[in-house]
Structure formats: structure tokens, C-alpha cells
Design a protein around this motif. Sequence first.
Motif, PDB file in Angstrom:
ATOM      1  N   THR A 109       0.828  -1.206   0.000  1.00 27.36           N
ATOM      2  CA  THR A 109       0.000   0.000   0.000  1.00 27.36           C
ATOM      3  C   THR A 109       0.862   1.255   0.000  1.00 27.36           C
ATOM      4  O   THR A 109       0.691   2.145  -0.833  1.00 27.36           O
ATOM      5  N   GLY A 110       1.807   1.328   0.922  1.00 27.05           N
ATOM      6  CA  GLY A 110       2.676   2.498   1.006  1.00 27.05           C
ATOM      7  C   GLY A 110       3.582   2.632  -0.204  1.00 27.05           C
ATOM      8  O   GLY A 110       3.812   3.731  -0.696  1.00 27.05           O
ATOM      9  N   GLY A 111       4.094   1.517  -0.687  1.00 22.48           N
ATOM     10  CA  GLY A 111       4.965   1.550  -1.850  1.00 22.48           C
ATOM     11  C   GLY A 111       4.253   2.078  -3.075  1.00 22.48           C
ATOM     12  O   GLY A 111       4.739   2.974  -3.756  1.00 22.48           O
ATOM     13  N   ALA A 112       3.083   1.520  -3.358  1.00 20.66           N
ATOM     14  CA  ALA A 112       2.316   1.957  -4.531  1.00 20.66           C
ATOM     15  C   ALA A 112       1.916   3.428  -4.399  1.00 20.66           C
ATOM     16  O   ALA A 112       2.027   4.197  -5.361  1.00 20.66           O
ATOM     17  N   ARG A 113       1.496   3.822  -3.215  1.00 25.20           N
ATOM     18  CA  ARG A 113       1.072   5.209  -3.004  1.00 25.20           C
ATOM     19  C   ARG A 113       2.218   6.188  -3.238  1.00 25.20           C
ATOM     20  O   ARG A 113       2.057   7.202  -3.923  1.00 25.20           O
TER      21      ARG A 113
END
Length: 171
Positions: A109-113
Motif C-alpha cells: 500500500t505504502g509503496g504503490a502510493r
Amino acid sequence: MGSASRGRPAGARDRDGEGRARNARPRDGLGRPLPYGADGVARQPEGVARTPGETVDEAQALLDEGKPFHAHEVFEDAWKSGPEQDRELWRGLAQLAVGLTHAARGNATGGARLLRRGAGAVEEWAARAGRRQPYELDLAGLVAWARELADVVAGGGTVVARERAPRLRGA
């Protein structure tokens, strides 16, 4: 005291050479803290003034080594010390490096965001500045790389930082 405090006096805070609070725990190649006394990866010095070319070269070398967290610190130095008109570019590049860091750590989630946010920031800076290849950077290629990787990560794909490192100046 827990195991995290081994190697330093009880109640003492880690401080840098100028007395500022700074966690001195060693870190791995993706910037994750390790226990005190463990062998870690050398940190990037903070506050280093580099030319834009030196920034790109050093960040690329770190990305190639699978150290996107460290590359982000190089971009952060440029963001904080460079000319005002380029700060959003360097900030966006730092976000791309942090997005790769999170993706490689398994934080989908954090990576994609962060990959998407960094891509948007770089794209917006290029449009506003009217510059597509500042400092020989392949901004269109970086934006495409970030969005593609964000889709892979969001879809549950695993990421090895060294294998997925971008080419800052293109192929």
C-alpha cells in the motif's frame, strides 16, 4: 530496558556530532533499523551539497546496489539545499526512491502510493518548468517506471530493489 537499548547507557538518547537527537541503530540496505551492535549498512551522510550531476550519479549507484532508502537521502539533500525552482523535482525523486523502499520491504500500500505520488510530482514539475530532461534525467521514463511498478506492487507482486531499480538517465 529492552534489547533496543543495548549498547548505550540507560535513558540516554542517541545524538549526532552536533548534539541533535538521532537514532544511531545500525540499518540494513533498505533502511530498516537493526539491533544495536549488529552489522549494518553505512548510512549516507546528511546535508551534503552536491551538484545536480553528482546527486544523480550517487543516487543511481545506490539504486543499482539495491539501496533505495539511501538514494532517497541523497535526493533529500538536493531537495533541501538546491535552488528553489528544483526542490519539487528532487522531492518527487525522493518519493520515488522511498516508494521503491517500501515496495521492497513488502509494504504494498505504502509503496504503490509513494510511487504514484512521486510520479505525479515529477510529472507536474516537468510540465510547470517546461523541462523534460533536466540534468540528463529521463523524467518520462521515470514516471512510466514508477506507475508500472506501482501497479505491480498494488497487484501483490514482490519487489527486489536491485532488480527493479530505475535508470535515472534512461536506458
